[in-house]
Enzyme design. Structure first.
Site: not given
Ligand code: TTP
Ligand code: MG
Length: 376
Positions: A11, A107-108
């Site tokens: 992720d 992203d994951e």
């Molecule tokens: P995440 O992997 O949940 O969050 P992140 O990568 O920003 O942070 P981390 O993993 O380090 O905690 O989500 C990936 C992307 O998806 C995030 O950069 C933006 C988008 N996203 C949204 O637009 N709204 C949301 O509510 C979430 C959770 C994510």
């Molecule tokens: Mg993330």
């Protein structure tokens, strides 16, 4: 408990914000908030770790983020083209390791590396290799979790964010899960977590004291799932291709809502989330459905289909609000509202409308309408 599989969950860290910081040196080392505007009703998509220090997080109203950190840099529009480009790059890296890659979002992804193209026996070394490659290719950091099933690998990747690697071996799983808050378990959302709290279940250890019959009595079909999860059991396979039939979000209220403007606000927020996910996943759907469950658990769905996908968030939200207006929301107390999109371009065919209704379960009334191509 373990069937000898080796699963990695990768992720990216603060994905959208990290891409923005990478592309613009002026943003580096600073609190950056992506999504919404401080003066509007939008919500935060994500924010840099510098902004998280102020308590800002995804889905928080951007106005609240501004209150917490007025000197943050607010970017109202993400650059999806750029995010997709990075997403493609990381997927290519995953495929250098195995074809058993199941992306969950831009992203994951889960990877089953039990057998892999690098003939590496250590999943931990593979995870390090992947993180290193991602850094070399994209100049961005990712966190990874390594374990013997999907839920544990996902919990692990979140453990030492950002730029972290956590391994949960079969003999570590039990103690790892004992103190884990139930909200960290896959499939336990805020509503279930609240229900569990009321029942005195706060951690994996608490959950483990409940026999299967009792969990099933309290949580229905999900009972066996929770029973297994807190014991580190999750037999779901890594599925490289998933055909999605519909994408939606719903919200159950703590207290029933009988006021239409308030419900409209909730629905608008749901539309924003669903729209974002559609864009992220590059899905274009032609059917929009609003689901309303009344306080007495009776449920209705209202749908509308077009010949081409809705072009923007405004028309998407307007249609959803119109459909809400076709229910008895406002005159009858409502306990849940949801919105979903289906009939994705490229996978149409007979039975799609039927599938839609099945997706929503036991709707007592449903209405399917095909309009003239308003958005053609
Ligand atoms: P995440 O992997 O949940 O969050 P992140 O990568 O920003 O942070 P981390 O993993 O380090 O905690 O989500 C990936 C992307 O998806 C995030 O950069 C933006 C988008 N996203 C949204 O637009 N709204 C949301 O509510 C979430 C959770 C994510
Ligand atoms: Mg993330």
């Amino acid at each position: 408990m373990s069937d000898g599989r080796k699963i990695i969950h990768v992720d990216m860290d603060a994905f959208f914000a990290a891409v923005e910081q990478r592309n613009n040196p002026e943003l580096q080392g600073k609190p950056v908030v992506v999504g919404g505007r401080p003066d509007s009703r939008g919500v935060v998509s994500t924010c840099s770790y510098e902004a998280r220090v102020f308590g800002i997080h995804s889905a928080m109203p951007t106005s609240e983020a501004y209150r917490r950190c007025p000197h943050a840099i607010f970017l109202s529009h993400g650059n999806f083209e750029e995010y997709r480009k990075v997403s493609k790059q990381i997927r290519e890296i995953f495929h250098e390791v195995t074809n058993l890659v199941e992306p969950l979002s831009l992203d994951e992804a889960y990877l089953d590396v039990t057998e892999n193209k690098l003939n590496e026996v250590s999943a931990t070394r593979l995870a390090e290799w992947i993180r290193q490659r991602i850094l070399e290719v994209t100049s961005l950091t990712a966190s990874a979790g390594v374990s013997y099933n999907k839920s544990l690998a996902k919990i692990a990747s979140d453990w030492k964010k950002p730029d972290g690697l956590t391994v949960i071996t079969p003999d570590m799983a039990e103690s790892f899960l004992t103190n884990l808050p139930v909200s960290k378990f896959w499939g336990v959302g805020p509503v279930t977590a609240g229900k569990m709290k009321e029942a005195g279940i706060l951690t994996g250890g608490d959950l483990r004291t409940w026999p299967l019959w009792k969990l099933t009595a309290a949580f229905g079909k999900s009972g066996p799932w929770y029973f297994n999860l807190c014991r580190g059991i999750d037999n779901r396979r890594v599925e490289p291709t998933r055909v999605r039939k519909s994408l939606g979000k719903e919200r159950t209220f703590g207290e029933d809502v009988d006021n239409l403007p308030e419900l409209s606000d909730f629905l608008e927020n749901l539309c924003e989330t669903v729209w974002r996910e559609l864009k992220e996943k590059q899905l274009d759907g032609r059917t929009l459905t609003v689901k309303v469950k009344y306080a007495d658990f009776k449920q209705v769905t209202r749908s509308r289909s077009y010949y081409s996908p809705l072009p923007n968030l405004t028309s998407f939200t307007d249609t959803a609000l119109e459909l809400l207006g076709e229910s008895e929301a406002g005159s009858r107390p409502v306990r849940l509202v949801g919105v979903s999109v289906s009939s994705f371009i490229g996978e149409d065919g007979p039975g799609e409308a039927h599938q839609l209704l099945l997706d929503f379960g036991n709707s007592s009334v449903s209405q399917q309408r095909t309009n003239t191509p308003k958005y053609a």
